[in-house]
Design an enzyme around this catalytic site. Structure first.
Site, PDB file in Angstrom:
ATOM      1  N   SER A  81       0.815  -1.216   0.000  1.00 23.61           N
ATOM      2  CA  SER A  81       0.000   0.000   0.000  1.00 23.61           C
ATOM      3  C   SER A  81       0.848   1.266   0.000  1.00 23.61           C
ATOM      4  O   SER A  81       1.593   1.523  -0.945  1.00 23.61           O
ATOM      5  CB  SER A  81      -0.958  -0.034   1.195  1.00 23.61           C
ATOM      6  OG  SER A  81      -1.887   1.004   1.141  1.00 23.61           O
ATOM      7  N   GLU A 404     -12.182   6.434   6.879  1.00 22.62           N
ATOM      8  CA  GLU A 404     -11.185   6.891   7.833  1.00 22.62           C
ATOM      9  C   GLU A 404     -10.638   8.220   7.325  1.00 22.62           C
ATOM     10  O   GLU A 404     -10.705   8.526   6.133  1.00 22.62           O
ATOM     11  CB  GLU A 404     -10.058   5.876   7.972  1.00 22.62           C
ATOM     12  CG  GLU A 404     -10.496   4.572   8.608  1.00 22.62           C
ATOM     13  CD  GLU A 404      -9.341   3.604   8.791  1.00 22.62           C
ATOM     14  OE1 GLU A 404      -8.989   3.322   9.946  1.00 22.62           O
ATOM     15  OE2 GLU A 404      -8.796   3.138   7.774  1.00 22.62           O
ATOM     16  N   SER A 537      -0.604   0.876  20.082  1.00 22.55           N
ATOM     17  CA  SER A 537      -0.331   0.501  18.694  1.00 22.55           C
ATOM     18  C   SER A 537      -0.594  -0.991  18.525  1.00 22.55           C
ATOM     19  O   SER A 537      -0.431  -1.773  19.463  1.00 22.55           O
ATOM     20  CB  SER A 537       1.121   0.822  18.345  1.00 22.55           C
ATOM     21  OG  SER A 537       1.509   0.174  17.148  1.00 22.55           O
ATOM     22  N   GLY A 538      -0.963  -1.385  17.339  1.00 23.30           N
ATOM     23  CA  GLY A 538      -1.180  -2.797  17.080  1.00 23.30           C
ATOM     24  C   GLY A 538       0.070  -3.561  16.728  1.00 23.30           C
ATOM     25  O   GLY A 538       0.066  -4.792  16.667  1.00 23.30           O
ATOM     26  N   ARG A 544      -0.418   5.590  21.296  1.00 26.46           N
ATOM     27  CA  ARG A 544      -0.766   6.731  20.442  1.00 26.46           C
ATOM     28  C   ARG A 544      -1.694   7.676  21.205  1.00 26.46           C
ATOM     29  O   ARG A 544      -2.645   7.241  21.861  1.00 26.46           O
ATOM     30  CB  ARG A 544      -1.425   6.256  19.154  1.00 26.46           C
ATOM     31  CG  ARG A 544      -0.522   5.328  18.345  1.00 26.46           C
ATOM     32  CD  ARG A 544      -1.116   5.010  16.976  1.00 26.46           C
ATOM     33  NE  ARG A 544      -0.301   4.041  16.264  1.00 26.46           N
ATOM     34  CZ  ARG A 544       0.787   4.348  15.558  1.00 26.46           C
ATOM     35  NH1 ARG A 544       1.184   5.622  15.478  1.00 26.46           N
ATOM     36  NH2 ARG A 544       1.480   3.419  14.930  1.00 26.46           N
TER      37      ARG A 544
END
Length: 579
Positions: A81, A404, A537-538, A544
């Site tokens: 991406s 988003e 955060s993942g 964050r």
């Protein structure tokens, strides 16, 4: 049939992977990556492209198993991406064109992190038994493969094919270099019994666009609209595909910059939707000559879209129109069509076709956008961050709209609603053809075909934006002034263990550690129009922090204060770094 049941056959599968590893090393891809742990998330697996050969091979096996389990074709897309060109990734599209079911993610993680071929084989066989996946010779899997323009893509595609081949009877259909949304669309279309080639994708978008353009009220045609659209293709696949698509369009002038074929630059480097949205500056190749023009930016695989206008005062700054305002524009248009559809010239308003419309956002949506949508009388709900949560929630409505702020989003129409809408359109064509309710029904049907209902799609989203702007008779200035964003600031705080922070209410409230939410609330109360939340955060050990307030100075101050509280509560003091 799975190739390997007894020990001898299991060794054959291990050998199959081992042979692939040798081949991969020959291409400078490495199977064992010390210290790297893969985790399947919204983006699938992502890493340095040179470290992904075995992971992509295993994802090929995973995709074949997913196809066998569901009985339908699935997709496997090789892309990273908006990441730098040296990165790459792999993700699986489910039969409906959406992302792979979340309950398969733990198995994906285990498969990707198996330490050796033997462990890998045992995992596959055990999982197939647990999931009751038939591995007989009569079973077959179909996987549609796609990749973007990254230099590592071709070799990784071969790795995926080798993994798929480990399931006898599996068919890998190479769709070529495509955008990520194109591959998702192809999977969905194929499983719906529709044509699913790239040319079919282009045809559906162009015909739907033409239908909508033909129904724009004459008094609104190009009223106050700058006719030319300048598009930043992020030096990637999206710009190339838009060049092809625009030859099928009428009523829209598009100039594409930053395509991969033009050699103007490096994929996602100083270009693309992610860069424009985060840095709030024009992409490369845009400058003083583009001042005043309507501009759009795609990301590297064309699943994100933002608009912008270069400032007349300073050509190095922009007026940004992000995903929140794209969502608001679409919501306004949908609401207008439903109002028109339910309007009868003889007896005023009546519920001809009731529709539950839901707008889905995350906590990162600017508070001004949420207030605006609620003022329109729309139902607005929040989900945790991540497209998989937004998409799932949007699917609960007759019409679900989600975006988003980064520009990823789409509109979902339920099959029940579309069936009733089609029937109403047919009835109106017989009794009141050409009426405003009839046109509204046709517009909504056309939107359902123009917008990509499988996943966020920058190309289909761009065309819908252009239609709606012309329908409304809006200039770029009208759109920018729809509402004023509240100033915001995002920070991140390094911590020893991000899992120490547990949130609830769509990540807007902290449950643990106890006392942190009270500290956040106390700080937020000091600022007019203040809003602040924190979330782990993942992927890395950071927390964050997002803050909004009436001024940029206040938002910055709130974010810093809350960051200090996070640092204090988690006992790992370090400096804060802005995103």
């Amino acid at each position: 049939m799975f190739r390997h049941f007894d020990r001898k056959q299991q060794r054959e599968l291990a050998g199959c992977e081992a042979n692939h590893i040798i081949c991969a090393k020959r291409h400078q891809f490495f199977f064992f990556v010390s210290g790297v742990t893969f985790s399947y998330g919204t983006a699938g697996f992502r890493a340095d492209g040179l470290k992904l050969s075995s992971t992509v091979f295993r994802a090929g096996v995973l995709a074949a198993l997913r196809s066998l389990k569901t009985g339908y074709a699935v997709g496997l897309m090789i892309t990273a991406s908006h990441n730098p060109i040296t990165d790459n990734g792999i993700k699986i599209a489910d039969p409906d064109g959406g992302m792979m079911a979340q309950d398969w993610e733990p198995f994906a993680d285990a498969l990707a992190n198996a330490p050796d071929p033997q462990s890998f084989v045992k995992l596959v066989l055990h999982f197939a038994k647990e999931e009751n996946i038939s591995l007989s010779r009569e079973s077959s899997a179909v996987i549609l493969l796609g990749r973007d323009t990254r230099p590592t893509g071709e070799s990784l595609l071969e790795a995926a094919k080798q993994g798929i081949k480990c399931i006898i009877g599996s068919v890998a259909l190479d769709m070529g270099i495509v955008t990520t949304p194109q591959l998702h669309w192809m999977v969905r279309s194929k499983n719906m019994g529709m044509k699913a080639s790239e040319s079919d994708y282009f045809m559906q978008l162009s015909e739907s666009f033409r239908c909508l353009m033909d129904m724009i009220p004459k008094e609104m045609t190009v009223k106050g609209i700058v006719t030319q659209l300048m598009v930043d293709g992020a030096n990637g696949v999206g710009g190339d595909k838009l060049e092809q698509l625009k030859t099928l369009l009428t009523g829209l002038q598009i100039q594409v910059k930053n395509t991969s074929k033009q050699g103007e630059g490096i994929l996602n480097e100083g270009v693309g939707a992610d860069y424009v949205q985060k840095e709030k500056v024009p992409p490369r190749c845009f400058g003083p000559n583009d001042i005043g023009l309507r501009c759009a930016s795609l990301d590297g695989d064309a699943d994100r879209l933002v608009y912008f206008r270069i400032s007349k005062i300073n050509s190095s700054s922009i007026d940004l129109v992000d995903g929140d305002k794209i969502l608001s524009l679409f919501a306004l248009f949908i609401k207008a069509q439903l109002h028109c559809l339910n309007k009868s010239e003889s007896d005023g308003l009546r519920n001809v076709l009731p529709a539950r419309v839901g707008v889905v956002q995350t906590a990162y949506a600017n508070g001004a956008s949420t207030d605006y949508l609620k003022q329109l009388g729309l139902e607005v709900v929040l989900t945790p961050t991540g497209v998989k949560y937004l998409h799932k929630k949007a699917a609960e409505y007759d019409i679900g709209i989600y975006f988003e702020a980064n520009g990823h989003g789409t509109i979902l129409f339920s099959e029940y609603f579309l069936s009733n809408l089609q029937k109403m359109g047919n009835d109106l064509a017989s009794s009141n053809a050409g009426s405003e309710p009839h046109k509204a029904a046709l517009r909504l049907l056309a939107v359902s075909k123009l917008i990509n209902q499988a996943v966020g799609d920058a190309l289909s989203g761009l065309l819908l934006v252009e239609v709606v702007l012309q329908y409304m008779g809006w200039s770029m200035q009208n759109w920018i002034e729809l509402y004023d964003d509240l100033p915001s600031r995002q920070l991140k705080v390094k911590v020893a263990d991000r899992t120490a922070v547990i949130t609830t209410n769509a990540e807007t409230k902290v449950v643990q550690p106890f006392g942190l939410q009270q500290a956040i609330d106390a700080e937020t109360a000091k600022y007019h129009q203040g809003r602040c939340f924190v979330r782990p955060s993942g992927t890395e050990d950071i927390i964050r922090v997002y803050a909004e307030a009436f001024s940029q100075e206040a938002a910055d101050s709130l974010a810093r204060s809350v960051s200090q509280h996070v640092d204090h509560f988690l006992g790992f003091r370090t400096s804060q770094k802005s995103d």
